[in-house]
Structures are given as C-alpha cells and as structure tokens.
Design a protein around this motif. Sequence first.
Motif, mmCIF file in Angstrom:
data_model
loop_
_atom_site.group_PDB
_atom_site.id
_atom_site.type_symbol
_atom_site.label_atom_id
_atom_site.label_comp_id
_atom_site.label_asym_id
_atom_site.label_seq_id
_atom_site.Cartn_x
_atom_site.Cartn_y
_atom_site.Cartn_z
ATOM 1 N N TRP A 111 65.319 48.415 39.093
ATOM 2 C CA TRP A 111 64.732 47.095 39.435
ATOM 3 C C TRP A 111 65.061 46.090 38.334
ATOM 4 O O TRP A 111 65.526 44.969 38.605
ATOM 5 N N THR A 113 65.809 39.587 50.127
ATOM 6 C CA THR A 113 65.391 40.986 50.322
ATOM 7 C C THR A 113 65.078 41.207 51.802
ATOM 8 O O THR A 113 65.279 40.314 52.624
ATOM 9 N N ALA A 148 60.273 47.160 48.359
ATOM 10 C CA ALA A 148 60.474 46.022 47.454
ATOM 11 C C ALA A 148 61.659 46.296 46.546
ATOM 12 O O ALA A 148 61.806 47.398 46.007
ATOM 13 N N THR A 171 59.278 38.921 43.947
ATOM 14 C CA THR A 171 59.242 37.812 44.903
ATOM 15 C C THR A 171 58.675 36.532 44.280
ATOM 16 O O THR A 171 58.571 35.520 44.961
ATOM 17 N N TYR A 215 64.584 34.193 43.653
ATOM 18 C CA TYR A 215 64.248 34.843 44.924
ATOM 19 C C TYR A 215 64.181 33.800 46.048
ATOM 20 O O TYR A 215 63.559 32.748 45.896
ATOM 21 N N ALA A 260 62.444 37.090 52.186
ATOM 22 C CA ALA A 260 62.711 38.396 52.787
ATOM 23 C C ALA A 260 62.970 38.201 54.261
ATOM 24 O O ALA A 260 62.543 37.225 54.853
ATOM 25 N N ASP A 289 56.716 37.586 54.003
ATOM 26 C CA ASP A 289 56.819 37.988 52.603
ATOM 27 C C ASP A 289 56.071 37.026 51.685
ATOM 28 O O ASP A 289 55.585 37.424 50.628
ATOM 29 N N PHE A 316 55.484 40.738 45.340
ATOM 30 C CA PHE A 316 55.934 42.062 44.876
ATOM 31 C C PHE A 316 56.504 41.912 43.472
ATOM 32 O O PHE A 316 57.395 41.092 43.242
ATOM 33 N N ASP A 359 55.386 48.308 44.823
ATOM 34 C CA ASP A 359 54.416 47.388 45.434
ATOM 35 C C ASP A 359 54.477 47.435 46.955
ATOM 36 O O ASP A 359 53.505 47.142 47.636
#
Length: 601
Positions: A260, A276, A282, A286, A291, A294, A429, A434, A439
């Motif tokens: 990650w 994502t 995850a 986020t 980001y 999602a 999302d 997350f 998560d």
Amino acid sequence: MPPSHPAAARQSAKPDAATAAIERPNVVGANAPGFGSDVVADTLRALQIPYIAVTPGASYRGLHDSIVNYLGNTMPQMLLCVHEEAAVAIAHGWAKVTGRAIAAAVHSNVGLQHATMAMFNAWCDRMPVVVLGATGPVDAMKRRPWIDWIHTARDQGALVRGYTKWDDQPASPGAAREAILRGTWLANTAPQGPVYINLDAEMQEAKLTEPLPPLDAARYTPAVTTAASADLVQQAAALLKSAKQPVILSGRMSRSERAWNARVALAEALDARVITDLKIGASFPTDHPLYVGAAHALTPDSADALRAADIVLSLDWVDLAGALKLAPPSPGAKIIQVSLDYRIHNGWSMDYQGLPAIDLFVSADPDAVVPDLVQVLDGGRLRVAPPPRAAASGSEPPGFTNEHIARVLEKVVGERPVTLTHLPISWEDRWWTFRHPLDFLGSDGGGGVGGGPGISVGAALALKNSGRLPIAVCGDGDFLMGVTAVWTAAHYKIPLLFVIANNRSFYNDELHQERVARMRDRPVENKWIGQRMADPEIDIAAMGRAQGALGIGPIKNAADLAPALEKAIAAVDAGGVAVIDVRVEPGYTATMTAAMTRAKS
Ligand SMILES: Cc1ncc(C[n+]2csc(CCOP(=O)(O)OP(=O)(O)O)c2C)c(N)n1
Ligand SMILES: [Mg+2]
C-alpha cells in the motif's frame, strides 16, 4: 509453506484460542495413520491449514473421522456450516484478509452443487480456497444400494472445472496427498483461485497397507517468482516518466501495508491520479489529494480523469477493456497493463472481460512491480503529506438511506479501526474513508448475491484479535440468501456486526424493471411486483436472534440508529455477533442509478 503472494507472508496460521476451545473431542487415541483419510488429514496439517469449513455428509465420513479422532479437531479445526455455500464463502472471506487458503469440505455431488456459486464468487475474486469433496465408491461393486449410486457421478469436477484453477480425483492415499499439496500450492499461487479435490469414499475408508514416507510440505509448495524483469520495469518507468497526465487504475492488490505504501509512493513520484474499484479491497487512501474516486462501473470524476490521461497504468484492473471503452483516453495515450491474470483465463467463464489494446504488458504481480518502479523512478514530482481524516461533509441527505447508515456508523465508530467486510450494491466511496488495506475487503467477486454473510464471517475469523471491528453492511436480499452463516459466527465465537440495509426488496432488479418498462412505454409503477419482500415483512433481527446473535430492530429512522449501533458494538466487543435490521427506503443514489443504466444501454 513459502508465500507466493505478498500478503501470505503476514498470515499467522495459528487458530484463535477461544475458537479452538470449541468442540474438543474426547479421548483422541490414534497416533499413527491407519486409513486413507488419515493421510488426507495429515497433509492438511502439514500445510498448516488452520480451519476446514464443513457441511457434513457420508461421502466424506472417513475424512470427518480422521479430523476429529485422529487429529483431535486441531489444525485444521472444523467450522460447521449450515449450508455449503456458507462453508466456501467463509473460506473465501478468510482469504480476503490473509491472502491464503483454508479448506472447505462438501458432500458428494449434492453438496458441491450447493457450493458452486460461492466457488464462482471466489474464482472471480481471485481468492484461494481448497475445496474438498467426495464421491460414493468409484468401484461400483463397493457401492451401497441406491444412496451411493445417486451420490456418485462420473466426472464430478466437471461441475466446477470452469471456475477452479485445477481439480482432481485421486485414486490412492499417496495420490490424495499429492493432490492436496498440488491443489493448495496452485490455489495460493498468483493469480490465486479455488481448487477442487474429490476424494473417493472407498479410498478414504480403506486401511493403509503400508505407511507413507515422511512429508516435507515446503518442498512441494515452492515460492513462485511473480516480479517483473528489470528490463520491463525500466521500459515502464521510461514511459511513465514521459507522462504529463498519468492515471493509475489501482485494481486487484493484496492486503499488505508495505505494498500500500509503495503504491502511494508511486502515485506521488509520478503525480499520477488514482482510481480504485469498490469491487475489490481498498488499495489507495481515499483522502489522498491524488485520489479521484472508486468505481463500480466508473464514476463521472474517474471517467473524466481517464479521458484526460496520456498514460494509463493498470495495476491488474478487473476490467481494463471496459474502462477504456467507457472513457477512452486521448488519442495516442499509452496503456501499460501489469497483470498475471491471463494465466488462468479459460474457455468456460468470460469473467476475464474484454481484450484491451496495450502498449506495454508487464507479466507480473503488481505488488511486486510497484516497489521496483518506485526505486527506478527515484523520487518524483510531488511529496504530499496525507491530510487529516475528512469530516463527514454536506447537508443531511433526505429520507433514510444507505448514506445515513454510512454517516451514523462513521460517527459511532469514530477513530477506532474498522474493517468493512462487505458493502451493499448501492454504496458510494465518498461515504467512507479508507486509509489502510484492511479498511475494506471488496465485493463477492462474482456478483453472486448471498455471498456477503459468509465472506464476512470468514473475514471476521481472520481478523479476530487484530483490534479491528469487522462490520458487514449487507443488502436484505444478500443477507437472507446467506443468512445461516450467522450461526457459524455465533457458535464459534467470531465477533461480527451485521448492519442490514433492508429496503425489503431485491431493489437492484426493480431498477431493471423500471428501465424495461420505460423502454417499452409500459407502466413503471409495477416495477415492485415480484421484487418486494413485504406482506409479511421478514423480521431480520429475529433471524439473527434465532441463530444466537443479538438482534436489534427494525430501526426506522436515523435518530434511532446511533443507540442501536452502540448497543450492537458493545455486544460484538464482548465477543458476540449482532444483527441490526435497518429499514432504509427503497431507492438507489443518482450515481449508482446512472452507472447501472449506462451499463445496460
Ligand atoms: C444468486 C443471485 N441471484 C440473483 C441475482 C440478481 N440480483 C442482482 S442484485 C439483486 C438484488 C439484491 O438485493 P439486496 O441485496 O437486497 O440489494 P438491493 O438491490 O435491494 O440494494 C439481485 C436479485 C444475483 N446477482 N445473484
Ligand atoms: Mg434489498
């Protein structure tokens, strides 16, 4: 066993002590293997498989006896399930957390028939599960009249061959040992997936004529290299360096925290925007400035980012061709795909999705490639400190919806670590932040409704003693189809909170009926017929109570939800299972509705 997947390195195969104390057999006498099924049991232990989720049946009574009376119901310990679909889903949920397979055992052709949808879910989710099945005696002379005949099929594995990595029907204890070693190795090797091993009842029950040689399981389950060659990494880095507007499609990835962090470092080094997917666990913070959003299909922001991209780096995105079709990047944009998935594509299941046009293909596990890319890129354009957790923003939405569940739940849990083991179809999302790979664990994989409860129970077992609160938010349809998994959680003292987004409907399909009615200029107001579970409404809290959980509800407004959640969480903290029936209004969010109707048009 050496790990072949980054997450595997983190798994302790140790069973939980409180669960281990349940169902202790009396007087475990045998200390030397005497029967074929003892060899099977020994092999599971040699592989350090901590649990075997079972729904019993006479076809594997030999193995059942070996696990209880020969192994003493330890390593593996049985997890009794009321339905085979739950047994496999529990193993699937365990794998979603740990990255490794446990076993499930199902009875002959009928048990396998019950298990099939859960196996398909695990297959599409690329999660390892070792499914053991059994058949009546292959030798017809040994079959009891009637029952052994109906429960024997010529090629049982054919039922699941299209959505397993491998299957076998070993004919001797030695062959069974080898099949379990090979199957577990294949299941755990990327790309991961379920395998099926069918054990002949006669082979299980026959006395061993001679002892098998000692087993060193590690030598039969070697680590598999999944990294990319240095040359390919260099080529990818060179392309990425030239990008002005790179986008990362962050797809199937492990639950490893190191991986990650490497992903975050890569995005920052490239100043790449990251998309994502709520179908999978995850994979990126986020609340990070890079980001974008999602996707179930693709959110409008994600689609805009993709259209503007000059380089798309797909890290094993589930449906790369679909994403590029929905939001084509600018002409001349380069596509890099990092994936091993092609290795298990077959002729039966089309879950491999469309064939994407690719400029550079990196045949490797993205978790292994990303740190190499970060190293080659050697620093980058942006260094951003993650901002503090975003407070729930915006005005109170109208009515009583899944968004209220998210808001109230977030307030009640505060800063304590939570794992969302499952989410309903209609979920956005932006409702939840997350910050860690655990998560959120992603969806059922195969769109097989009913997987949520079992997957959540398996995940909660793997999360026991982790300090994380497992929460399953399930649609009522999903919960009701897989409801007996609750009993397994209650019985084996697996703490877990179920929050049921109960719209009293298979609402997803109401939307489809609405669409068809509009297309045909027919009355939309009939869309609920054959979809609503009303008159009588099902008492979901009672279905929890009936299986030993704390059942709360129906909760009919947002104000009553916080105290209900507090009470339920106290019960879960005390080691129990809680089920809250939340009577949300039928209806999906605008984004979800748009995604669904777009996908259908
Ligand atoms: C095994 C199975 N049966 C039917 C479907 C079709 N289906 C897709 S979504 C859905 C509704 C699920 O209901 P629920 O979990 O209550 O979610 P809701 O749509 O109401 O939010 C159905 C029936 C499916 N995907 N899988
Ligand atoms: Mg519903």
